[in-house]
Design an enzyme around this catalytic site. Structure first.
Site, PDB file in Angstrom:
ATOM      1  N   LEU A  35       0.790  -1.127   0.104  1.00 14.42           N
ATOM      2  CA  LEU A  35      -0.138  -0.062   0.013  1.00 14.42           C
ATOM      3  C   LEU A  35       0.854   1.266   0.049  1.00 14.42           C
ATOM      4  CD1 LEU A  35      -2.890  -1.053   2.653  1.00 14.42           C
ATOM      5  CD2 LEU A  35      -3.223  -0.708   0.285  1.00 14.42           C
ATOM      6  N   ASP A  36       0.602   1.925  -0.810  1.00  9.67           N
ATOM      7  CA  ASP A  36       1.572   3.137  -0.982  1.00  9.67           C
ATOM      8  C   ASP A  36       1.526   4.111   0.257  1.00  9.67           C
ATOM      9  OD1 ASP A  36      -0.523   5.373  -1.215  1.00  9.67           O
ATOM     10  OD2 ASP A  36      -0.599   4.844  -3.379  1.00  9.67           O
ATOM     11  N   LYS A  37       2.203   5.051   0.365  1.00  7.00           N
ATOM     12  CA  LYS A  37       2.696   5.762   1.729  1.00  7.00           C
ATOM     13  C   LYS A  37       1.175   6.678   2.068  1.00  7.00           C
ATOM     14  CE  LYS A  37       4.960   9.668   3.718  1.00  7.00           C
ATOM     15  NZ  LYS A  37       6.209  10.823   3.418  1.00  7.00           N
ATOM     16  N   ALA A  38       0.571   6.959   1.129  1.00  7.08           N
ATOM     17  CA  ALA A  38      -0.668   7.989   1.509  1.00  7.08           C
ATOM     18  C   ALA A  38      -1.986   6.975   1.680  1.00  7.08           C
ATOM     19  CB  ALA A  38      -0.890   8.818   0.329  1.00  7.08           C
ATOM     20  N   SER A  39      -1.975   5.536   1.195  1.00 13.03           N
ATOM     21  CA  SER A  39      -3.042   4.623   1.612  1.00 13.03           C
ATOM     22  C   SER A  39      -2.775   3.977   2.765  1.00 13.03           C
ATOM     23  CB  SER A  39      -2.956   3.613   0.357  1.00 13.03           C
ATOM     24  OG  SER A  39      -3.051   4.206  -0.920  1.00 13.03           O
TER      25      SER A  39
END
Length: 269
Positions: free
Chosen positions: A126-130
């Protein structure tokens, strides 16, 4: 000369080149099956001369070993089969999905500090903002099966966008949009709730292209305000608190395995 026989090739199983007998595998796969590391990492360890079989160094990644008999060691320490561990994390925003970040940013492993996670790896990213559901395991074959594009295990996300979700937007996400040469398409999209200036939609994907939902919305001129993964197959995040970790139950693991098997055989999952 009478009595002389031509040497016969060993019998093979279903996998190309694999000798008969289900416990015989290549050395890198043996390390992967034992939960020590991924097959790719194991191949590197073998080539670097850090792996011994029966006390002898081997640098041949095609070496066959019998898992029931071989004594395998890495850097002088014997590798034994570990108890399989399956965890879920409710990932907070702001954490990167990696073990060590060269920029020194907080990582998802900060949430696992109270656990022995030496051989645990995240299943996908999951990317940093997710936010939301992220799995960890030391069962590399299980992880690879979940990530295999052929299995298409559905992943469900709740997404907050900076506008109302009209039918045109939902239909476009179902039809698919093109971004950097990729066709990005959702399996299902529906509106969850709407406010005056934004809305939440539920998006189901059966593929895992990098930042897929964010890229789809970007093409449609929509800003993604929040993105949470809420389920993988039948496994739901539920009420697990942000940053908290729990072990999967035996039934939850079995359910995911059934889903993988069903999708591979074409049966309903």
């Amino acid at each position: 000369m009478k009595g002389t026989r031509k040497a016969q090739k060993p019998k093979t199983g279903r996998e190309g080149g694999q000798p008969a007998g289900g416990k015989r595998v290549t050395l890198p796969r043996a390390l992967s099956k034992l939960g020590f590391c991924s097959r790719t990492q194991a191949e590197a360890l073998v080539r670097e001369g850090r792996v011994t079989v029966g006390g002898r160094v081997t640098t041949d990644t095609e070496t066959w070993v019998d898992l029931s008999e071989a004594v395998i060691a890495v850097d002088g320490t014997r590798v034994a089969a570990e108890e399989r561990v399956y965890l879920m994390l409710n990932k907070p925003r702001g954490l990167v999905t990696t073990r060590h970040d060269p920029e020194g940013r907080p990582t998802v492993f900060d949430c696992l500090k109270h656990l022995d996670h030496a051989h645990l790896s995240p299943v996908g990213r999951l990317d940093k903002a997710s936010e939301g559901l992220l799995l960890f395991t030391n069962d590399t074959e299980f992880a690879q099966a979940l990530l295999d594009p052929e299995t298409h295990v559905a992943k469900t996300y709740h997404v907050q966008m900076d506008r109302k979700a009209d039918r045109e937007v939902l239909d476009a996400m179902m039809r698919g949009v093109s971004h950097d040469g990729d066709l990005l398409r959702a399996t299902k999209v529906r509106t969850v709730r709407e406010g005056e200036k934004n809305s939440w939609i539920e998006v189901v994907l059966d593929e895992g292209k990098n930042r897929q939902i964010r890229r789809m919305l970007e093409v449609l001129g929509i800003e993604c305000l929040r993105l949470l993964r809420v389920s993988i197959g039948d496994l739901a995040l539920g009420d697990l608190e942000k940053g908290a970790v729990r072990a999967l139950t035996e039934e939850e693991v079995a359910s995911l395995r059934r889903r993988i098997a069903a999708r591979r055989t074409g049966r309903p999952g």
